[in-house]
Design an enzyme around this catalytic site. Structure first.
Site, PDB file in Angstrom:
ATOM      1  N   ASP A   1      -4.293  -6.109   5.134  1.00 43.67           N
ATOM      2  CA  ASP A   1      -5.353  -6.885   5.786  1.00 43.67           C
ATOM      3  C   ASP A   1      -5.599  -8.211   5.078  1.00 43.67           C
ATOM      4  OD1 ASP A   1      -5.819  -4.757   7.512  1.00 43.67           O
ATOM      5  OD2 ASP A   1      -7.148  -3.778   6.067  1.00 43.67           O
ATOM      6  N   PHE A  33      -3.696   3.859  14.822  1.00 38.37           N
ATOM      7  CA  PHE A  33      -3.885   4.854  13.771  1.00 38.37           C
ATOM      8  C   PHE A  33      -5.054   4.415  12.905  1.00 38.37           C
ATOM      9  CE2 PHE A  33      -0.499   8.069  13.351  1.00 38.37           C
ATOM     10  CZ  PHE A  33       0.227   7.743  14.480  1.00 38.37           C
ATOM     11  N   ASN A  67       0.847  -1.198   0.000  1.00 37.50           N
ATOM     12  CA  ASN A  67       0.000   0.000   0.000  1.00 37.50           C
ATOM     13  C   ASN A  67       0.882   1.248   0.000  1.00 37.50           C
ATOM     14  OD1 ASN A  67       0.673   0.677   2.743  1.00 37.50           O
ATOM     15  ND2 ASN A  67      -0.676  -0.999   3.360  1.00 37.50           N
ATOM     16  N   LYS A 112       6.071 -17.355 -12.340  1.00 37.58           N
ATOM     17  CA  LYS A 112       5.423 -16.107 -12.738  1.00 37.58           C
ATOM     18  C   LYS A 112       4.049 -16.386 -13.360  1.00 37.58           C
ATOM     19  CE  LYS A 112       6.025 -12.161 -15.734  1.00 37.58           C
ATOM     20  NZ  LYS A 112       6.742 -11.595 -16.863  1.00 37.58           N
ATOM     21  N   LYS A 116     -12.650   1.405  15.896  1.00 39.83           N
ATOM     22  CA  LYS A 116     -11.355   0.708  15.931  1.00 39.83           C
ATOM     23  C   LYS A 116     -10.800   0.700  17.360  1.00 39.83           C
ATOM     24  CE  LYS A 116      -7.198   0.509  13.079  1.00 39.83           C
ATOM     25  NZ  LYS A 116      -6.539   1.039  11.900  1.00 39.83           N
ATOM     26  N   LYS A 138     -10.159  -2.822  19.304  1.00 37.59           N
ATOM     27  CA  LYS A 138      -8.755  -3.228  19.458  1.00 37.59           C
ATOM     28  C   LYS A 138      -8.157  -2.826  20.799  1.00 37.59           C
ATOM     29  CE  LYS A 138      -8.262  -3.413  14.535  1.00 37.59           C
ATOM     30  NZ  LYS A 138      -7.367  -3.488  13.405  1.00 37.59           N
TER      31      LYS A 138
END
Ligand SMILES: Cc1cc2nc3c(=O)[nH]c(=O)nc-3n(C[C@H](O)[C@H](O)[C@H](O)COP(=O)(O)O)c2cc1C
Length: 402
Positions: A279, A325, A210, A289, A339, A343
């Site tokens: 995730d 975060f 990401n 490949k 969140k 958590k």
């Protein structure tokens, strides 16, 4: 927070070729709004003119010990009372030898004898001069007397040799001075910080990741170190400069990151999860490949969830502080609240990554801090270092209250 603003910094400049680096340092100190005064030795003036230092430091340069006193003040005594920090850079073997032995035969060494401040030495010299018995003994003595050193590095020296004795770079010196003025309010605390993205392989040539660059986490690690914490930085693949920390652990996948956190969690006072671990990971990683199909065929890959680090670790949180975060593109505060509860975080730093001046890759961030008392503090646009300090201020308060 600019810790150098308004600080009086006295710089003793001696006769070494690394003198050119000190001009860059002074220019950065002036930009940081410090008051800089420079004392040059006679040898230093053979390398660079006082005019250059005067222009860059925006101040008179001092050299002569025997000159008419202004307002009947004795200059070396006045100068010895001036500094909040006293740096000698470059520090020649000669000047260190004199100061170690209490010799005061020029303005700089006289100020060094008169001052109550501990001196910061940035030695620079040829490797043989540095390794010479006398230099080593003098440096040892200066350290025993409580003076500080920004040690020289290994590298290409002005004489053409490769070895130790290369003066620290201006940015390192600047960072040292920043740390020097930072209150060590996290001393004795162990912080584990995760940063950056993770990667998951698709086949031997492709991977998914990401847009996280690690900048926010690295800024927290750097500031925490500067505030005296023992810092472990667990980082995914990034291309930015690694700050000086106590332990740097490089990982690749989300599982790797979980294992690294798990290993040190018992020995952590505060875990700051600024990383953006993936995730999902592919159910199957191809050994070869993946070939391109015909132009009208789609490629379908199946993904499964990776381990949720915060949720898994959060269940054995105890009295540790955990900071999360939430990088979202919509409904940011509500996601952050959700969140935090799921958590078991003490607080969550929420940011809207759809803004161009906040979030991934940029040096600034605009965040809101959502705490487990239901309060939301919206912070204005700040540098990531400033945001890091805001987060650490809260961590410090929470650790104190434990
Ligand atoms: C080109 C040149 C480069 C020098 N570089 C260094 C150096 O990097 N470190 C050092 O200790 N001395 C170096 N010296 C020797 C010092 O200039 C010399 O010891 C001088 O007496 C130092 O005086 P000071 O400590 O009062 O500045 C160099 C001399 C020359 C000519």
């Amino acid at each position: 927070m600019n810790k150098l603003k308004g600080k009086n910094i006295l710089i003793g400049v001696t006769g070494g070729i690394a003198i050119y680096k000190v001009l860059d340092l002074i220019s950065r100190l002036i930009k940081a709004e410090a008051n800089v005064k420079v004392i040059m030795t006679d040898a230093a003036m053979k390398f660079v003119t006082p005019l250059t230092f005067e222009t860059i430091s925006k101040n008179e340069v001092y050299n002569e010990i025997f000159k008419n006193t202004i307002n009947h003040k004795v200059e070396h005594i006045e100068l010895s009372k001036f500094p909040d920090a006293f740096l000698i850079a470059p520090a020649t073997g000669n000047t260190m030898a004199k100061i170690a032995n209490g010799i005061a035969d020029n303005l700089l060494t006289s100020v060094a004898l008169a001052t109550q401040k501990k001196i910061i030495f940035a030695p620079a010299m040829n490797t043989n001069m540095l390794n010479n018995y006398h230099t080593q003994e003098n440096m040892k003595k200066l350290k025993e007397l409580g003076h500080y050193f920004v040690e020289s590095d290994y590298g290409l020296l002005a004489c053409g040799d490769i070895g130790s004795g290369r003066m620290a770079e201006p940015l390192q010196l600047l960072e040292y001075l920043n740390d020097y003025f930072t209150e060590k309010d996290l001393l004795g605390k162990k912080l584990t910080i995760t940063a950056g993205p993770t990667e998951q392989k698709l086949d031997p040539v492709r991977y998914m990741t990401n847009r996280s660059t690690g900048k926010m986490g690295y800024a927290i690690a750097k500031e925490a170190k500067s505030r005296g914490a023992y810092v472990r930085l667990i980082s995914g693949p990034t291309a930015i400069e690694v700050p000086i920390v106590d332990e740097f652990i490089r990982i690749e996948t989300t599982e790797d990151m979980y294992n690294a956190v798990e290993k040190v969690f018992d020995d952590t006072d505060c875990l700051i999860k600024s990383a953006a671990p993936l995730d999902y990971k592919p159910v199957n990683v191809s050994d070869i490949k993946i070939k391109k199909g015909s132009s009208d065929s789609n490629l379908v890959l199946e993904f499964e969830r990776t381990i949720d680090i915060a949720e898994t670790i959060g269940s054995k949180k105890g009295n540790k502080i955990m900071v999360g975060f939430a990088a979202e593109t919509n409904d940011v505060i509500n996601y952050a609240k959700d969140k935090m509860i799921r958590k078991n975080f003490d607080f969550v730093v929420a940011n809207d990554v759809s803004q161009s001046d906040a979030g991934f890759g940029v040096d600034t961030n605009r965040v809101s801090i959502v705490d487990n008392g239901g309060n939301v503090e919206e912070l204005p646009l700040m540098t990531k270092n400033e945001v890091a300090n805001k987060i650490l201020d809260r961590v410090e308060q929470l650790l104190k209250a434990r």
